[in-house]
Design a protein around this motif. Structure first.
Motif, PDB file in Angstrom:
ATOM      1  N   ARG A   1       4.589 -30.988 -89.618  1.00  0.00           N
ATOM      2  CA  ARG A   1       4.694 -29.993 -90.577  1.00  0.00           C
ATOM      3  C   ARG A   1       5.169 -29.430 -90.179  1.00  0.00           C
ATOM      4  N   ARG A   2       5.543 -28.896 -88.840  1.00  0.00           N
ATOM      5  CA  ARG A   2       6.464 -27.944 -88.337  1.00  0.00           C
ATOM      6  C   ARG A   2       7.660 -27.810 -88.272  1.00  0.00           C
ATOM      7  N   ALA A   3       8.298 -29.037 -88.475  1.00  0.00           N
ATOM      8  CA  ALA A   3       9.924 -30.034 -88.740  1.00  0.00           C
ATOM      9  C   ALA A   3       9.990 -29.657 -90.140  1.00  0.00           C
ATOM     10  N   MET A   4       8.783 -29.385 -90.798  1.00  0.00           N
ATOM     11  CA  MET A   4       9.108 -29.049 -92.514  1.00  0.00           C
ATOM     12  C   MET A   4       9.187 -28.331 -92.944  1.00  0.00           C
ATOM     13  N   VAL A   5       9.076 -26.968 -92.088  1.00  0.00           N
ATOM     14  CA  VAL A   5       9.296 -25.133 -92.618  1.00  0.00           C
ATOM     15  C   VAL A   5      10.501 -25.177 -92.575  1.00  0.00           C
ATOM     16  N   GLY A   6      10.397 -24.248 -93.849  1.00  0.00           N
ATOM     17  CA  GLY A   6      12.054 -24.186 -93.822  1.00  0.00           C
ATOM     18  C   GLY A   6      13.226 -23.114 -93.197  1.00  0.00           C
ATOM     19  N   LYS A   7      14.542 -23.371 -93.344  1.00  0.00           N
ATOM     20  CA  LYS A   7      15.317 -21.895 -92.342  1.00  0.00           C
ATOM     21  C   LYS A   7      14.569 -19.918 -92.883  1.00  0.00           C
ATOM     22  N   ILE A   8      15.072 -19.597 -92.475  1.00  0.00           N
ATOM     23  CA  ILE A   8      14.723 -18.299 -92.295  1.00  0.00           C
ATOM     24  C   ILE A   8      15.463 -17.009 -93.022  1.00  0.00           C
ATOM     25  N   ASP A   9      15.241 -16.705 -93.676  1.00  0.00           N
ATOM     26  CA  ASP A   9      15.759 -15.721 -94.897  1.00  0.00           C
ATOM     27  C   ASP A   9      16.803 -15.514 -93.494  1.00  0.00           C
ATOM     28  N   ARG A  10      17.559 -15.284 -93.689  1.00  0.00           N
ATOM     29  CA  ARG A  10      18.587 -14.081 -93.095  1.00  0.00           C
ATOM     30  C   ARG A  10      18.227 -12.477 -93.963  1.00  0.00           C
ATOM     31  N   LYS A  11      18.895 -13.103 -94.977  1.00  0.00           N
ATOM     32  CA  LYS A  11      19.037 -11.471 -95.534  1.00  0.00           C
ATOM     33  C   LYS A  11      17.692 -10.466 -95.978  1.00  0.00           C
ATOM     34  N   ALA A  12      16.829 -10.979 -96.556  1.00  0.00           N
ATOM     35  CA  ALA A  12      15.712 -10.055 -95.651  1.00  0.00           C
ATOM     36  C   ALA A  12      15.603 -10.055 -94.995  1.00  0.00           C
ATOM     37  N   GLU A  13      15.826 -10.969 -93.790  1.00  0.00           N
ATOM     38  CA  GLU A  13      14.936 -10.559 -92.043  1.00  0.00           C
ATOM     39  C   GLU A  13      16.071  -8.918 -91.862  1.00  0.00           C
ATOM     40  N   ASP A  14      16.824  -8.780 -92.268  1.00  0.00           N
ATOM     41  CA  ASP A  14      18.580  -8.085 -92.597  1.00  0.00           C
ATOM     42  C   ASP A  14      18.229  -6.944 -93.593  1.00  0.00           C
ATOM     43  N   ARG A  15      17.498  -6.671 -94.697  1.00  0.00           N
ATOM     44  CA  ARG A  15      16.998  -6.368 -95.606  1.00  0.00           C
ATOM     45  C   ARG A  15      16.160  -5.419 -94.718  1.00  0.00           C
ATOM     46  N   TYR A  16      14.850  -6.180 -94.396  1.00  0.00           N
ATOM     47  CA  TYR A  16      13.266  -5.598 -93.774  1.00  0.00           C
ATOM     48  C   TYR A  16      14.070  -4.526 -92.689  1.00  0.00           C
ATOM     49  N   GLN A  17      14.591  -5.031 -91.563  1.00  0.00           N
ATOM     50  CA  GLN A  17      15.893  -4.292 -90.772  1.00  0.00           C
ATOM     51  C   GLN A  17      15.544  -3.537 -90.608  1.00  0.00           C
ATOM     52  N   HIS A  18      17.310  -2.761 -91.953  1.00  0.00           N
ATOM     53  CA  HIS A  18      17.113  -1.686 -91.956  1.00  0.00           C
ATOM     54  C   HIS A  18      16.791  -0.190 -92.805  1.00  0.00           C
ATOM     55  N   GLU A  19      15.166  -1.641 -93.118  1.00  0.00           N
ATOM     56  CA  GLU A  19      14.952  -0.323 -94.647  1.00  0.00           C
ATOM     57  C   GLU A  19      13.742   0.808 -93.442  1.00  0.00           C
ATOM     58  N   LYS A  20      13.915   1.429 -94.402  1.00  0.00           N
ATOM     59  CA  LYS A  20      13.763   3.115 -93.771  1.00  0.00           C
ATOM     60  C   LYS A  20      11.553   3.531 -93.826  1.00  0.00           C
ATOM     61  N   LEU A  21      11.354   3.419 -92.829  1.00  0.00           N
ATOM     62  CA  LEU A  21       9.680   4.027 -93.101  1.00  0.00           C
ATOM     63  C   LEU A  21       9.441   4.816 -93.967  1.00  0.00           C
ATOM     64  N   GLU A  22       8.792   4.718 -95.044  1.00  0.00           N
ATOM     65  CA  GLU A  22       8.167   6.660 -95.904  1.00  0.00           C
ATOM     66  C   GLU A  22       6.673   6.734 -95.487  1.00  0.00           C
ATOM     67  N   PRO A  23       7.063   8.014 -94.915  1.00  0.00           N
ATOM     68  CA  PRO A  23       5.801   8.879 -94.639  1.00  0.00           C
ATOM     69  C   PRO A  23       4.653   8.912 -95.771  1.00  0.00           C
ATOM     70  N   HIS A  24       3.818   9.229 -95.737  1.00  0.00           N
ATOM     71  CA  HIS A  24       2.369   9.421 -96.472  1.00  0.00           C
ATOM     72  C   HIS A  24       1.716  10.866 -96.543  1.00  0.00           C
ATOM     73  N   PRO A  25       2.336  11.804 -96.178  1.00  0.00           N
ATOM     74  CA  PRO A  25       1.101  12.743 -95.388  1.00  0.00           C
ATOM     75  C   PRO A  25      -0.759  12.403 -96.718  1.00  0.00           C
ATOM     76  N   GLU A  26      -0.121  12.391 -97.333  1.00  0.00           N
ATOM     77  CA  GLU A  26      -1.664  12.603 -98.161  1.00  0.00           C
ATOM     78  C   GLU A  26      -3.031  11.169 -97.810  1.00  0.00           C
ATOM     79  N   LEU A  27      -2.367  10.379 -96.654  1.00  0.00           N
ATOM     80  CA  LEU A  27      -3.487   9.465 -96.287  1.00  0.00           C
ATOM     81  C   LEU A  27      -4.009   9.498 -95.230  1.00  0.00           C
ATOM     82  N   VAL A  28      -3.008  10.584 -93.994  1.00  0.00           N
ATOM     83  CA  VAL A  28      -3.673  11.456 -93.219  1.00  0.00           C
ATOM     84  C   VAL A  28      -4.492  11.946 -93.686  1.00  0.00           C
ATOM     85  N   THR A  29      -5.806  11.921 -92.959  1.00  0.00           N
ATOM     86  CA  THR A  29      -7.140  12.354 -92.777  1.00  0.00           C
ATOM     87  C   THR A  29      -7.673  13.235 -91.103  1.00  0.00           C
ATOM     88  N   THR A  30      -8.395  13.831 -91.367  1.00  0.00           N
ATOM     89  CA  THR A  30      -9.314  13.580 -90.148  1.00  0.00           C
ATOM     90  C   THR A  30      -9.433  12.870 -89.445  1.00  0.00           C
TER      91      THR A  30
END
Length: 338
Positions: A61-90
């Motif tokens: 089953r481990r051998a049947m795992v497909g290849k890693i999507d390098r393009k998606a990984e690269d996109r996630y790596q350079h993605e900028k996190l967006e702040p959400h102040p409305e979700l921060v509470t006391t």
């Protein structure tokens, strides 16, 4: 399917397929045969997964795992996190550790005193005396009351001396308050020496009883050092005696808490000693403060050494007067005879 070393090892360990009943013949079309003939000749036929061992199935089953999507990984790596102040509470910092973001709906009524209540609960649990035997607790408190009474009386006498007018205070005259002050402070020093000796003797009793095992010289030394430090304070001036006893009580409390941690004493003995040591320490501070308030108004209180020296001087003066009287009597008798 990816070919790895683990998959090859698992394939080699698989025995040949068991004999199965003949399946109905099926002849694929010509184009299928020409397209798959090269791959079929090189790839072994795998038996069904139900015929494999658990380890072999996991490897496959481990051998049947497909290849890693390098393009998606690269996109996630350079993605900028967006702040959400409305979700921060006391209360967002106390959310579940498994949740990715805080719940946007914060409670409307927040108990601002919850933390204070929690701190008070922690202090109450820390100084919980419910495990202390009632008889030991009551008798221990009764034992330190005379020590506290001498301190309160010292402060009161100092107050009378400071607020006296023409030698007269509210209830006591300045002279009477000074005499009472001279009487109280040696009592406090002597009683403090007795308490220190008693606390040291407790470890001898625990060693005799074998509580927490037998520790020999280590536990006997506590009972010997305590009275050895307490006894010389009786001969010191009152200020130095009180300061020395304060240090001795503090060090002995530390030794008792260490003994309780090691199991040499009952588990409740540490907090029990803290309460009694706190009362005694506060009493010593009160006496020193009261003594400091009248240091410029009264004479220095003579210590035991000073009193012994005065007694010696008085005895020598009395002896010299007696010898002078005897000499004068002899001279008078000799004059009569002449």
């Amino acid at each position: 399917m990816l070919r790895t070393g683990a998959s090859r090892l698992a394939l080699r360990s698989i025995a040949g397929p068991a004999a199965r009943p003949a399946a109905p013949s099926f002849t694929p079309p010509l184009q299928w045969t020409s397209r798959l003939s090269s791959m079929a000749s090189r790839r072994p036929q795998l038996p069904p997964m139900r015929q494999l061992t658990p380890i072999q199935g996991a490897v496959l089953r481990r051998a049947m795992v497909g290849k890693i999507d390098r393009k998606a990984e690269d996109r996630y790596q350079h993605e900028k996190l967006e702040p959400h102040p409305e979700l921060v509470t006391t209360t967002s910092s106390v959310r579940s550790a498994f949740s990715e973001v805080a719940t946007p709906e914060a409670p409307k009524d927040v108990d601002m005193m919850a933390r204070v209540k929690y701190d008070f609960t922690t202090i109450k649990d820390t100084f919980d005396l419910s495990a202390v035997p009632r008889q030991a607790y009551l008798i221990g408190l009764a034992g330190v009351l005379p020590y506290l009474a001498t301190s309160i009386s010292t402060v009161y006498c100092a107050w009378e001396i400071n607020h006296s007018v023409a030698g007269y205070g509210y209830f006591l005259s300045a002279q009477t308050a000074e005499q009472l002050l001279h009487f109280l402070e040696p009592l406090q020093v002597g009683y403090g020496a007795v308490i220190l000796s008693f606390l040291g003797a407790i470890h001898w009793g625990l060693e005799f009883a074998g509580y927490g095992g037998n520790h020999g010289y280590k536990r006997y030394a506590i009972g010997v050092v305590a009275p050895a430090v307490a006894w010389p304070t009786i001969l010191m001036p009152v200020e130095y005696a009180l300061i020395t006893q304060f240090m001795a009580f503090t060090v002995l409390y530390y030794v008792d808490t260490r003994a309780a941690t090691r199991g040499w004493t009952p588990s409740w003995y540490g907090i029990y000693r803290f309460v009694l040591t706190f009362i005694v320490g506060a009493s010593i501070v009160l006496s020193l403060v009261g003594r400091g308030e009248v240091a410029d108004h009264i004479k220095g209180i003579p210590g035991a050494v000073d009193r012994m020296k005065n007694l010696k001087d008085d005895a020598q003066q009395a002896l010299s007067h007696q010898e002078e009287g005897i000499g004068a009597q002899k001279a008078a008798d000799a004059a009569k005879e002449d």
